[in-house]
Design a protein around this motif. Structure first.
Motif, short mmCIF file in Angstrom:
data_model
loop_
_atom_site.label_atom_id
_atom_site.label_comp_id
_atom_site.label_asym_id
_atom_site.label_seq_id
_atom_site.Cartn_x
_atom_site.Cartn_y
_atom_site.Cartn_z
N THR A 272 0.86 -1.18 0.00
CA THR A 272 0.00 0.00 0.00
C THR A 272 0.90 1.23 0.00
O THR A 272 1.68 1.42 0.94
CB THR A 272 -0.90 0.03 1.24
N PRO A 273 0.83 2.05 -1.04
CA PRO A 273 1.75 3.20 -1.10
C PRO A 273 1.51 4.18 0.04
O PRO A 273 0.38 4.34 0.52
CB PRO A 273 1.45 3.83 -2.47
N LEU A 274 2.59 4.83 0.46
CA LEU A 274 2.50 5.89 1.47
C LEU A 274 2.34 7.21 0.73
O LEU A 274 3.24 7.64 0.01
CB LEU A 274 3.76 5.91 2.33
N PRO A 275 1.18 7.87 0.85
CA PRO A 275 0.95 9.10 0.08
C PRO A 275 1.97 10.18 0.43
O PRO A 275 2.47 10.26 1.55
CB PRO A 275 -0.47 9.53 0.49
N ASN A 276 2.27 11.02 -0.55
CA ASN A 276 3.16 12.15 -0.31
C ASN A 276 2.48 13.13 0.65
O ASN A 276 1.27 13.34 0.59
CB ASN A 276 3.50 12.86 -1.62
N PRO A 277 3.23 13.75 1.53
CA PRO A 277 2.62 14.70 2.47
C PRO A 277 2.11 15.95 1.76
O PRO A 277 2.48 16.24 0.62
CB PRO A 277 3.77 15.03 3.43
N SER A 278 1.27 16.68 2.46
CA SER A 278 0.74 17.93 1.92
C SER A 278 1.84 18.98 1.94
O SER A 278 2.38 19.32 2.99
CB SER A 278 -0.46 18.40 2.77
N ILE A 279 2.19 19.49 0.74
CA ILE A 279 3.29 20.44 0.59
C ILE A 279 2.78 21.68 -0.14
O ILE A 279 2.07 21.57 -1.14
CB ILE A 279 4.46 19.82 -0.19
N SER A 280 3.15 22.84 0.36
CA SER A 280 2.88 24.10 -0.34
C SER A 280 4.19 24.83 -0.53
O SER A 280 5.03 24.87 0.38
CB SER A 280 1.89 24.96 0.45
N PHE A 281 4.37 25.40 -1.72
CA PHE A 281 5.60 26.09 -2.07
C PHE A 281 5.35 27.60 -2.07
O PHE A 281 4.36 28.07 -2.62
CB PHE A 281 6.09 25.65 -3.45
N HIS A 282 6.26 28.35 -1.43
CA HIS A 282 6.08 29.80 -1.29
C HIS A 282 7.37 30.52 -1.68
O HIS A 282 8.45 30.14 -1.23
CB HIS A 282 5.72 30.17 0.16
N LEU A 283 7.22 31.54 -2.50
CA LEU A 283 8.32 32.45 -2.79
C LEU A 283 8.29 33.55 -1.74
O LEU A 283 7.32 34.31 -1.66
CB LEU A 283 8.19 33.02 -4.20
N TRP A 284 9.33 33.63 -0.95
CA TRP A 284 9.36 34.51 0.22
C TRP A 284 9.69 35.93 -0.23
O TRP A 284 10.84 36.33 -0.32
CB TRP A 284 10.39 34.00 1.22
N GLU A 289 5.40 37.06 5.65
CA GLU A 289 4.66 36.02 4.95
C GLU A 289 4.62 34.72 5.74
O GLU A 289 3.63 33.99 5.71
CB GLU A 289 5.28 35.78 3.57
N LEU A 290 5.69 34.41 6.46
CA LEU A 290 5.71 33.20 7.27
C LEU A 290 4.62 33.24 8.33
O LEU A 290 3.87 32.27 8.50
CB LEU A 290 7.09 33.04 7.92
N TRP A 291 4.51 34.37 9.04
CA TRP A 291 3.48 34.49 10.07
C TRP A 291 2.09 34.40 9.47
O TRP A 291 1.20 33.75 10.04
CB TRP A 291 3.66 35.82 10.80
N LYS A 292 1.88 35.02 8.33
CA LYS A 292 0.56 34.98 7.69
C LYS A 292 0.16 33.55 7.34
O LYS A 292 -0.98 33.13 7.57
CB LYS A 292 0.55 35.84 6.43
N GLU A 293 1.10 32.78 6.77
CA GLU A 293 0.77 31.42 6.38
C GLU A 293 0.47 30.54 7.60
O GLU A 293 -0.41 29.68 7.54
CB GLU A 293 1.92 30.81 5.57
N LEU A 294 1.17 30.76 8.68
CA LEU A 294 0.92 29.98 9.89
C LEU A 294 -0.44 30.30 10.48
O LEU A 294 -1.16 29.39 10.94
CB LEU A 294 2.02 30.24 10.92
N VAL A 295 -0.82 31.56 10.47
CA VAL A 295 -2.13 31.95 11.01
C VAL A 295 -3.24 31.37 10.14
O VAL A 295 -4.24 30.85 10.65
CB VAL A 295 -2.24 33.48 11.10
N LEU A 296 -3.08 31.41 8.82
CA LEU A 296 -4.09 30.85 7.94
C LEU A 296 -4.16 29.33 8.07
O LEU A 296 -5.22 28.73 7.84
CB LEU A 296 -3.79 31.23 6.48
N PHE A 297 -3.07 28.70 8.43
CA PHE A 297 -3.07 27.25 8.66
C PHE A 297 -3.84 26.89 9.93
O PHE A 297 -4.57 25.90 9.98
CB PHE A 297 -1.63 26.75 8.74
N ILE A 298 -3.70 27.72 10.96
CA ILE A 298 -4.37 27.46 12.23
C ILE A 298 -5.84 27.83 12.16
O ILE A 298 -6.71 27.07 12.59
CB ILE A 298 -3.69 28.25 13.36
N ARG A 299 -6.13 29.01 11.62
CA ARG A 299 -7.49 29.54 11.66
C ARG A 299 -8.30 28.97 10.52
O ARG A 299 -7.99 29.19 9.35
CB ARG A 299 -7.48 31.07 11.55
N PRO A 300 -9.38 28.20 10.80
CA PRO A 300 -10.20 27.66 9.71
C PRO A 300 -10.97 28.77 9.01
O PRO A 300 -11.41 29.74 9.63
CB PRO A 300 -11.15 26.69 10.43
#
Length: 751
Positions: A272-284, A289-300
Motif C-alpha cells: 500500500t503506497p504511502l501518500p506524499n505529504p501535503s506540501i505548499s511552495f512559497h516564494l518569500w 509572509e511566514l506568520w501569515k501562512e501559519l495563522v491561515l493554517f491554524i485559523r479555519p
C-alpha cells in the motif's frame, strides 16, 4: 536468496559511504538510501527481508562499537517498517529490544531510542498504527480519535534561486499530490490496517474492489471505524495484538459482506503506497509572509468568508491592529471582543431585552449617546480575527463564562497543539538570516498576544541549495568567497550529523541540475520522485533539533537625529570602512592614512569567554579596516553560543626605509561586544552575508545574544515588584533566556 544478497549489498554500500568511501560516480552520492527504499517499494513484500538485515547490522554495529552506523540504520529501519504491509511480532520485538538498549547511551542515541521504543510498543499492540497516524496527520483527514494535522511549507527566496529552480520545485510539489484525494487516502489506511493486523489472511483484491464500489460516505464510515479501533488499542494499557486483530477482522468481514466468503482466492501481501505529504511552495517576498501562512493554517476559513477575500484582507492586515487593545493585558489572557458599537440606535429594542424588575431604573440611568456611523469591520480587523480561530476542538473560550449562583463553573478545556507546521528553507545562509528575523518577529508577536504558541508545533528544516551560475544578488554578496562560505550552517550540520551530510547536503548542487535538465519523460521521473521523496523523508525522520543562538545587534549612526536600528543575525556580521563622500572628508582621510595607515580607529569592549564562565570585560583600542563576527563554529565540538571575531588590525612599523604598515589578524571569542569609531568616521555593517541587509553611516555597534521576548516581558513585570534586585527571581528563573533557532536534523549533534 538472490533478493536478500542484493539488499545486503546495498546496505553495506550505504555504510561504506558513512565511512567516507564515496561511490565512484559522484552523481550517486545521496541517492543510495533513496534507491534502497525505491527497490523495496517496487515489492513491499520484501520489507521483512530488509528489516531483518537492518536489525542484524544494528546488532553488529553495537558489538563492534560502530556508533556512527546506529542512527542511519535505525532511521532506515523505521521508515521501512512504517511502509511495510506486515511485519511479524518477533521481528518488531527484536527492534524494540534494541531501542531499549540505546537508553544506556548518551544523547542523541538515548533520545532517539526512547522515541522509537514508544512508537514500536504501540505498533506491536496495534499493527499499522504508525502508517495510519502519519497519513491522517499529513493529509489532514478528519478523525475525532486522532485530530492532528500537519503541513509542509517550503520557502525559497526568489532573489537567491533562479526562476528555473523555483518553477521546477513548484511543478514537482504540485505533481506529487495529483490523485491524492481524501477518499483514496482513506482507502489506503483501511487496506494497510487490515493487512498489518490480518497478514496473509486478508483478501486485498476483494477489499479494494469493495471499497471502490462504495460511496464516499460509506468509505468514510469504515475509515472512522478502523481509526477508532486502532486508537482504542494503542491507548489501552491492557490491550494486546490479538484483541486488535479481532476488532479489525469484524470490520473486514463487514466491508466484504457483499462478497461470499471464500469465493475470491487470497493473493498474498500487497504493498500500500504511502501518500506524499501535503506540501505548499512559497516564494518569500514579504517579511511577514511566514506568520501569515501559519495563522491561515491554524485559523479555519469561515463559511461566509471566501479564501480570496481572506487572503486579500490578510495582506493588508497589520499585527498592531490586533494588539492595540491588549498591550497591558496578561500574556495568557485574551481580550474580550465587544459587540457594542457605542451607538444608541444599535441597542436592542425593548422586546428583545429580557424583563427584569429594575428595567425602569436601568432605562433612566442609561447613558445618552449621540447617533453616529457604524463601521462594518473587516474579518481580519481587530481581535475578532484571532477569536474566530479559537473555536476549534481542544481550545478554551477567549473569555470566562458567567457563573450562575449554585451552579459550579465548568473547567476550561486545555489548549492542545493539534497542528504541526514543518517549515523547509531552500537556499543558503542568507535565507536562514531572514528566518532568524521572521522567527524573532513571531516570538515578539506571541509575547504581546499569544495565539500560535499553544496551538501550533513549529518545526524548521533546512536544505542548502547553491546555483552554479549565481544571479546578480549572489554576485554582489561576497563575490570573492566560494559557495562553501555561503553554506556554513549546512557544513556545520553535515559535520555534526553524517546522515544529514549524506542525504541533504548532497542536494546542494543536485536540485539546480535536476531543475535545469531538458524536458523529457526521464527528467520528470527523476525529479518528481527524488526531490519530493527526499523532502518527505527528511521532515518525517528528522526529529532532532540543533539550536543556533540568534544575536541581537543595535546600530548607531553618525547622524544624532537618526534613531538607532535594531536587528538580529544568525551566521555573520561584517563591517567595512565606508568610503568618504565629501572632498573635505576625503582630504582629511588621506592625511590620516598617511600618518596612521589605512582604516579607522576603533574602541572594542567585549566580554571574554573563559572556562569558568565568569564575566571578564576587556577593552582595547586599535586601527582596523574591518572585522567579521562569525556565530557558526568551524568545529562541531565548539560552543554554538559564542562569537568568533576576526579583526583586521593595522600595525605601524618604523624602520630605516621609513614608515610602513602591515595587516594583522586579531582573533577573540566573546558573547557580547561593543565597537565604536573614535574619529567619527562611519563604516558599513552587513548582516548574514546579505547585501540587502547593509547599514551605512554606522558609528557604533553593540552585539549580544538575543533574549527571548517572553523572558524580557516577564522580567520587566518582576522588576516592578523588586526594584533593587537584578538577578532572576520567581518564574523568570525557569524561562528560557536566549532566543534559539532550532533546525531539525536526523541525529542532532553526535559528539
Amino acid at each position: 536468496a538472490e533478493v536478500e544478497s542484493d539488499i545486503l549489498r546495498r546496505v553495506r554500500t550505504l555504510l561504506r559511504e558513512l565511512d567516507g568511501h564515496h561511490p565512484a560516480c559522484q552523481c550517486d552520492r545521496g541517492m543510495l538510501r533513496w534507491t534502497l527504499h525505491k527497490k523495496i517499494d517496487q515489492n513491499l513484500s520484501n520489507s521483512s527481508i530488509l528489516v531483518r538485515i537492518l536489525v542484524k547490522e544494528l546488532e553488529r554495529a553495537e558489538r563492534g562499537d560502530f556508533r556512527h552506523y546506529i542512527i542511519p540504520l535505525l532511521h532506515t529501519l523505521m521508515y521501512t517498517l512504517i511502509k511495510a504491509p506486515c511485519i511479524s511480532d518477533e521481528l518488531c520485538s527484536r527492534v524494540y529490544d534494541f531501542c531499549k538498549k540505546l537508553l544506556t547511551l548518551p544523547k542523541p542515541f538515548c533520545t532517539i531510542g526512547l522515541d522509537y521504543a514508544v512508537r514500536l510498543k504501540m505498533e506491536r499492540t496495534a499493527p499499522g498504527m504508525l502508517y495510519q497516524r502519519m497519513v491522517i496527520s499529513e493529509q489532514s483527514l478528519k478523525s475525532d480519535p486522532y485530530p492532528y494535522q500537519e503541513k509542509i511549507f517550503i520557502f525559497a527566496d526568489p532573489e537567491l534561486l533562479s526562476e528555473a529552480i523555483c518553477n521546477a520545485l513548484v511543478t514537482d510539489t504540485e505533481a506529487a499530490q495529483v490523485s491524492q484525494t481524501p477518499r483514496v487516502c482513506m482507502c489506503y489506511v483501511i487496506i494497510h490496517a487490515m493487512q498489518a493486523a490480518l497478514g496473509e489472511g486478508c483478501d486485498v483484491s476483494g477489499l479494494k474492489g469493495s471499497l471502490q464500489d462504495m460511496p464516499t460516505s460509506d468509505v468514510e464510515h469504515w475509515f472512522q471505524q478502523v481509526v477508532a479501533a486502532g486508537e482504542c488499542a494503542g491507548n489501552e494499557a491492557s490491550a494486546d495484538r490479538s484483541q486488535h486483530a479481532a476488532r479489525l477482522e469484524k470490520i473486514y468481514h463487514a466491508i466484504l459482506s457483499s462478497l461470499q466468503a471464500g469465493d475470491a482466492p487470497l493473493g498474498g501481501l500487497q504493498g500500500t503506497p504511502l501518500p506524499n505529504p501535503s506540501i505548499s511552495f512559497h516564494l518569500w517576498r514579504e517579511d511577514d509572509e511566514l506568520w501569515k501562512e501559519l495563522v491561515l493554517f491554524i485559523r479555519p476559513l469561515s463559511q461566509n468568508c471566501e479564501p480570496d477575500c481572506l487572503s486579500q484582507d490578510l495582506d493588508n492586515f497589520e499585527i498592531q491592529d490586533i494588539i492595540s487593545d491588549c498591550e497591558c493585558c496578561e500574556q495568557t489572557r485574551f481580550s474580550v471582543l465587544s459587540t457594542d458599537s457605542g451607538i444608541e440606535r444599535d441597542l436592542p429594542t425593548a422586546a428583545e431585552e429580557p424583563f427584569t424588575p429594575c428595567s425602569t431604573e436601568t432605562e433612566q440611568s442609561r447613558l445618552q449617546r449621540k447617533g453616529g456611523i457604524k463601521k462594518k469591520p473587516s474579518p481580519l480587523e481587530s481581535v475578532a480575527f484571532l477569536q474566530a480561530g479559537c473555536n476549534g476542538p481542544g481550545v478554551k473560550p477567549p473569555a470566562k463564562p458567567q457563573r450562575r449562583p449554585g451552579i459550579p463553573l465548568e473547567p476550561a478545556v486545555p489548549l492542545q497543539r493539534l497542528h504541526t507546521a514543518r517549515i523547509v528553507l531552500l537556499g543558503d545562509d542568507r535565507i536562514l538570516g531572514r528566518l532568524a528575523q521572521a522567527y524573532h518577529s513571531l516570538r515578539k508577536r506571541e509575547t504581546r498576544r499569544i495565539f500560535l504558541t499553544p496551538r501550533l508545533n513549529l518545526q524548521f528544516y533546512y536544505i542548502p541549495v547553491v546555483t552554479g551560475q549565481p544571479n546578480t544578488l549572489a554576485v554582489a554578496d561576497h563575490a570573492a568567497t566560494g559557495q562553501e562560505e555561503l553554506c556554513e550552517v549546512a557544513g556545520y550540520l553535515g559535520r555534526a550529523d553524517p546522515w544529514y551530510e549524506s542525504n541533504i547536503n548532497t542536494l546542494c548542487h543536485m536540485i539546480p541540475k535536476l531543475a535545469t535538465m531538458p524536458s523529457s519523460p526521464s527528467k520528470h521521473l527523476v525529479t518528481d520522485l527524488f526531490i519530493t521523496d527526499v523532502i518527505a523523508y527528511y521532515v518525517r525522520m528528522g526529529i532532532q533539533p540543533v539550536c543556533f543562538q540568534v544575536y541581537a545587534v543595535k546600530i548607531f549612526f553618525n547622524d544624532p537625529a537618526q534613531e538607532p536600528a535594531e536587528d538580529v543575525f544568525l551566521t555573520e556580521l561584517h563591517t567595512q570602512v565606508q568610503e568618504s563622500i565629501s572632498h573635505r572628508e576625503l582630504s582629511m582621510t588621506k592625511k590620516k592614512m598617511t600618518l596612521d595607515g589605512p582604516g579607522i580607529d576603533l574602541t572594542v569592549t567585549y566580554r571574554k569567554v573563559v572556562v569558568s564562565d565568569r564575566t571578564k570585560e576587556l577593552a582595547m583600542s586599535l586601527r582596523s579596516t574591518g572585522l567579521v563576527m562569525k556565530a557558526i563554529p568551524a568545529d562541531e565540538a565548539e560552543d554554538l553560543a559564542c562569537l568568533n571575531v576576526n579583526i583586521t588590525e593595522i600595525v605601524r612599523i618604523n624602520n630605516l626605509s621609513g614608515r610602513s604598515f602591515s595587516a594583522v589578524a586579531n582573533r577573540l571569542k566573546t558573547r557580547s561586544i561593543k565597537i565604536r569609531s573614535t574619529e567619527q568616521r562611519p563604516f558599513t555593517v552587513c548582516l548574514d552575508k546579505d547585501s540587502r541587509r547593509t547599514y551605512r553611516n554606522v558609528i557604533s555597534v553593540e552585539v549580544s545574544p538575543c533574549l527571548e521576548p517572553s523572558y524580557c516581558l516577564q522580567k520587566t513585570r518582576t522588576m516592578k515588584f523588586s526594584l533593587h534586585k537584578t538577578e532572576d527571581v520567581g518564574l523568570v528563573k525557569y524561562m528560557p533566556k536566549s532566543l534559539l533557532l532550532p533546525i531539525n536534523t536526523f541525529a542532532g549533534i553526535i559528539q
